[in-house]
Every structure is written in C-alpha cells, then in structure tokens.
Write a protein that holds these residues in place. Structure first.
Motif, PDB file in Angstrom:
ATOM      1  N   ALA A 260       0.831  -1.205   0.000  1.00 10.15           N
ATOM      2  CA  ALA A 260       0.000   0.000   0.000  1.00 10.15           C
ATOM      3  C   ALA A 260       0.862   1.251   0.000  1.00 10.15           C
TER       4      ALA A 260
ATOM      5  N   GLN B 217      -9.903   3.321   5.780  1.00 13.17           N
ATOM      6  CA  GLN B 217      -8.592   3.212   5.157  1.00 13.17           C
ATOM      7  C   GLN B 217      -7.475   3.393   6.164  1.00 13.17           C
TER       8      GLN B 217
ATOM      9  N   GLU C 255      -3.246   3.784   1.740  1.00  7.79           N
ATOM     10  CA  GLU C 255      -4.457   3.664   0.928  1.00  7.79           C
ATOM     11  C   GLU C 255      -4.895   5.039   0.433  1.00  7.79           C
TER      12      GLU C 255
END
Length: 195
Positions: free
Chosen positions: A2, A139, A143
């Motif tokens: 991520a 999130q 992200e």
C-alpha cells in the motif's frame, strides 16, 4: 504494498505539477479509470500496474455512496533521466493545492460534503467515511481515496448530506490531501470513477 501505491499516486501528482509548472502541455496520456471490484485500496495488479482506490461520490439523486475504481495506463519509463525506468502515470485533473490533515484520536466530524474534488492519501493511522446510503469506507496507511460527493443533498429524516468522517483506532490519522480544480462549464459528474 500500500505504501508503494500511495507513493506511485503521489509521484504522478507531483509529475503533473511539474509538467504544469513548466508550462508545457501534458505529453503523456491521462490514465484510464475503470470500475473495480469492491476491495481494499492499494496496488491491484503489478505488471502492468493498476492502482485501486476508494471513491466517495454523489449520484444523480444526491445520495452519497462508496465504490472502488482502478487507475490504469501506467507507462514504463524513466521518471527523471538517467534514472532507471519505472511505472509512471498521470491521473486526470489539475492540481489546485496540496495539504496535510491530522484527525486526533476520538475525532468524529459532522455530516458535510467535500469542498471540491480531492485525493486523500492516508500516511499513518486509520480513518473512515460513512456515506448517506450507510456504506462505510475505512482506510489505513498507504491507501488512497477520491472524494467527490459535492453533489450530495440532504437525505433521510436527519437530513444527512455528503459523509461523516471518523478517526479509527488509538493513534491519530495523518492524511495528505491533493485538491483538484473543479471542472469548469461542465454539468456535475455523477460517475463514481471520475476525477
């Protein structure tokens, strides 16, 4: 993984800023945006890459919703010659500003819409947004979310509009917010995979 996705988006935004600051028209094609299956944001595929991000948007009836979309059309090239090639992409939209935000532990906002189209990249901590349809997007670090619920209108008996933001967990949430210039002269876009 991520973290790499957030870095790729940030590099592409900074690349777009660099191109615009130099006064040259964008020479690279804009990235294609496609609806994606529901799932967490981040790198959805590696070769070729697709960057999955969460979207908060308003439909043509003013209801806000959460969906996932993918940015595609990365180009394998040197970002800063003579550096080795890497995947680079130029998302649509023109950057208006870049800001940081910190949601302290226990933060719960009030129902509101985004001030304009904006990318929100989570640097640390966790946060969530609740849409008027009851869906929630949560999130964490690395992200990416695109916030485009400006067309939301009051819904339900309580008159909720847009979204409700919450900090999640026991550490503050740190965000990088990249605001885009609103499209001029166009009707409101209700396509969830926009910017």
């Amino acid at each position: 993984m991520a973290d790499r996705a957030a870095a790729a988006l940030l590099m592409s935004v900074m690349g777009a800023l660099n191109v615009q600051a130099a006064g040259d028209p964008k020479k690279e094609p804009l990235m294609t945006i496609e609806a994606a299956p529901s799932g967490p944001a981040g790198l959805a595929s590696a070769d070729p890459p697709a960057l999955r991000y969460g979207v908060l948007y308003a439909d043509d009836k003013g209801h806000s919703h959460v969906q996932y979309c993918d940015l595609k059309n990365f180009i394998f090239k040197s970002y800063a010659p003579p550096a080795a090639p890497q995947y680079v992409g130029f998302p649509p939209g023109e950057v208006a500003s870049i800001k940081y935000a910190v949601l302290p532990v226990g933060y719960v906002g009030t129902w509101h819409t985004a001030p304009g189209p904006q990318w929100v990249i989570t640097l640390s901590g966790r946060w969530s947004v609740e849409a008027t349809d009851g869906s929630v997007l949560e999130q964490g670090p690395g992200e990416v979310e695109f916030n485009a619920d400006m067309g939301s209108t009051p819904q339900g008996a309580e008159g909720h509009v847009g979204h409700l933001t919450r900090q999640v967990g026991d550490v503050p949430n740190v965000q990088l917010i990249v605001s885009l210039k609103p499209s001029s002269g166009k009707a409101r876009n209700t396509n969830p995979c926009q910017p």
